[in-house]
Design an enzyme around this catalytic site. Structure first.
Site, PDB file in Angstrom:
ATOM      1  N   SER A 104       0.853  -1.290  -0.015  1.00  0.00           N
ATOM      2  CA  SER A 104       0.180  -0.020   0.014  1.00  0.00           C
ATOM      3  C   SER A 104       0.828   1.143  -0.041  1.00  0.00           C
ATOM      4  O   SER A 104       1.952   1.357   0.741  1.00  0.00           O
ATOM      5  CB  SER A 104      -0.924   0.127   1.234  1.00  0.00           C
ATOM      6  N   LYS A 126     -13.907  -3.570   1.163  1.00  0.00           N
ATOM      7  CA  LYS A 126     -14.582  -2.377   1.005  1.00  0.00           C
ATOM      8  C   LYS A 126     -16.122  -2.723   1.178  1.00  0.00           C
ATOM      9  O   LYS A 126     -16.892  -1.639   1.658  1.00  0.00           O
ATOM     10  CB  LYS A 126     -14.428  -1.951  -0.322  1.00  0.00           C
ATOM     11  N   ALA A 180     -18.054  -3.656 -15.386  1.00  0.00           N
ATOM     12  CA  ALA A 180     -19.266  -3.534 -14.291  1.00  0.00           C
ATOM     13  C   ALA A 180     -19.063  -4.211 -13.216  1.00  0.00           C
ATOM     14  O   ALA A 180     -19.831  -4.561 -12.468  1.00  0.00           O
ATOM     15  CB  ALA A 180     -20.207  -3.903 -15.349  1.00  0.00           C
ATOM     16  N   GLY A 181     -17.950  -4.016 -12.678  1.00  0.00           N
ATOM     17  CA  GLY A 181     -17.431  -4.670 -11.082  1.00  0.00           C
ATOM     18  C   GLY A 181     -17.485  -3.681 -10.297  1.00  0.00           C
ATOM     19  O   GLY A 181     -18.062  -2.389 -10.254  1.00  0.00           O
ATOM     20  N   GLY A 182     -17.118  -3.688  -8.934  1.00  0.00           N
ATOM     21  CA  GLY A 182     -17.013  -2.917  -7.859  1.00  0.00           C
ATOM     22  C   GLY A 182     -16.305  -1.738  -8.407  1.00  0.00           C
ATOM     23  O   GLY A 182     -16.769  -0.597  -7.716  1.00  0.00           O
ATOM     24  N   ALA A 183     -15.097  -1.637  -9.025  1.00  0.00           N
ATOM     25  CA  ALA A 183     -14.405  -0.420  -9.315  1.00  0.00           C
ATOM     26  C   ALA A 183     -15.221   0.728 -10.212  1.00  0.00           C
ATOM     27  O   ALA A 183     -15.205   1.627  -9.851  1.00  0.00           O
ATOM     28  CB  ALA A 183     -13.233  -0.789 -10.065  1.00  0.00           C
ATOM     29  N   ASN A 218     -19.721  -4.259 -20.844  1.00  0.00           N
ATOM     30  CA  ASN A 218     -19.098  -5.259 -20.074  1.00  0.00           C
ATOM     31  C   ASN A 218     -19.076  -6.614 -20.953  1.00  0.00           C
ATOM     32  O   ASN A 218     -20.078  -6.931 -21.430  1.00  0.00           O
ATOM     33  CB  ASN A 218     -19.586  -5.359 -18.912  1.00  0.00           C
ATOM     34  N   THR A 262     -19.546  -9.569 -19.583  1.00  0.00           N
ATOM     35  CA  THR A 262     -20.784 -10.212 -19.050  1.00  0.00           C
ATOM     36  C   THR A 262     -21.874  -8.753 -19.035  1.00  0.00           C
ATOM     37  O   THR A 262     -22.240  -8.207 -18.214  1.00  0.00           O
ATOM     38  CB  THR A 262     -20.836 -10.535 -17.485  1.00  0.00           C
TER      39      THR A 262
END
Ligand code: ATR
Length: 274
Positions: free
Chosen positions: A15, A66, A129-132, A152, A154
């Protein structure tokens, strides 16, 4: 008295947040200590409670916690509610914990302030189309673009996102093989770059005015940015500015002081290249 902050994740050793926040604190003469905490996969909630009980003031939350942070927070900002994920926890004066998500604001700020790329009235393509991607859509729509198209691999996931965000502005879903014209701004929010892959995108989405942004970053251009450059994009930008930008928004929420994120970004860029 020194105030305590930390980033929690698993793994956490790479990090960059401790360095970024220490530089912000130095710039703004804030008496804080910011550390990195590796939290066991089954121990997130107790680690958060423990941190705030032991007089911690604020946390950043990263992969894979998150969504759990979203559940742990007592209250949520609108952008955290729409993201369904939290990257910043803030101890409030009444002892409750507010959850926010500064990722989208970090990205929007990087584009508009650092790179002078306007979003108002622009046609924007978001890949993934994911979390980000879920984390950035509301802040993007609040800049009043002409439209956002989500594409996306999917398709159903893009459709679900477009439907759940259409109360905030003009957003629709499409399939890769339906793309047939250039966009003003393209955001790659897929994790394809992590495995050195390209999303299956046609060249026609890029013309000489197109700005292309990859939410990932690295020492070299990501495969997607290299491909965009080879296909004549006006500008290609990586996600290092988003990383510093989201940290700056968190820092301001905690300390009520606006750090100079450009100076920190320059340092980070130098280190990345060396
Ligand atoms: P994150 O939290 O980083 O968004 P995620 O929720 O797993 O991670 O989402 C990853 C995104 O990258 C998804 O949109 C995924 O597409 P699918 O929904 O079809 O799985 C996309 N993705 C990952 N690898 C890809 C690839 N090689 N080509 C195209 N899309 C890819």
């Amino acid at each position: 008295m020194t105030d305590l902050y930390a980033v929690m994740g698993n793994p956490i050793n790479h990090s960059k947040s401790p360095q970024i926040h220490s530089e912000f604190a130095e710039q703004t003469s804030q008496d804080i200590v910011y550390s990195a905490m590796q939290v066991p996969l089954d121990g997130f909630e107790s680690a958060v409670k423990n941190f705030f009980t032991k007089s911690g003031k604020g946390l950043n939350i990263t992969v894979p916690f998150k969504e759990q942070a979203f559940k742990v927070a007592d209250k949520l900002t609108i952008r955290a509610q729409t993201a369904q994920a939290v990257n910043t926890l803030i101890l409030q004066e009444d002892g409750t914990i507010l959850g926010d998500n500064t990722d989208g604001a970090g990205l929007v700020g990087d584009l508009i302030k650092n790179h002078k790329v306007p979003l108002k009235g622009q046609r924007i393509l978001v890949i993934g189309a994911g979390g980000a991607v879920r984390g950035i859509l509301q802040p993007f729509l609040s800049e009043q673009p002409d439209s956002i198209t989500v594409v996306n691999r999917t398709f159903e996931k893009a459709q679900i996102l477009a439907k759940s965000f259409n109360e905030f502005g003009s957003i629709s879903a499409c399939e890769f093989d339906e793309l047939n014209q250039p966009f003003d701004v393209i955001i790659n929010g897929t994790s394809a770059s992590l495995s050195g892959q390209l999303p299956p995108i046609p060249q026609c989405v890029i013309d000489e005015n197109t700005v292309v942004y990859d939410m990932m970053y690295g020492k070299e251009l990501t495969p997607f940015l290299r491909w965009s450059q080879e296909n004549g994009a006006a500008k290609v930008l990586d996600g290092l500015g988003m990383l510093v930008g989201q940290a700056a928004v968190s820092f301001e929420l905690w300390r009520n002081e606006q750090p100079d994120s450009q100076a920190v970004l320059l340092n980070m860029r130098k280190q990345l290249k060396s």
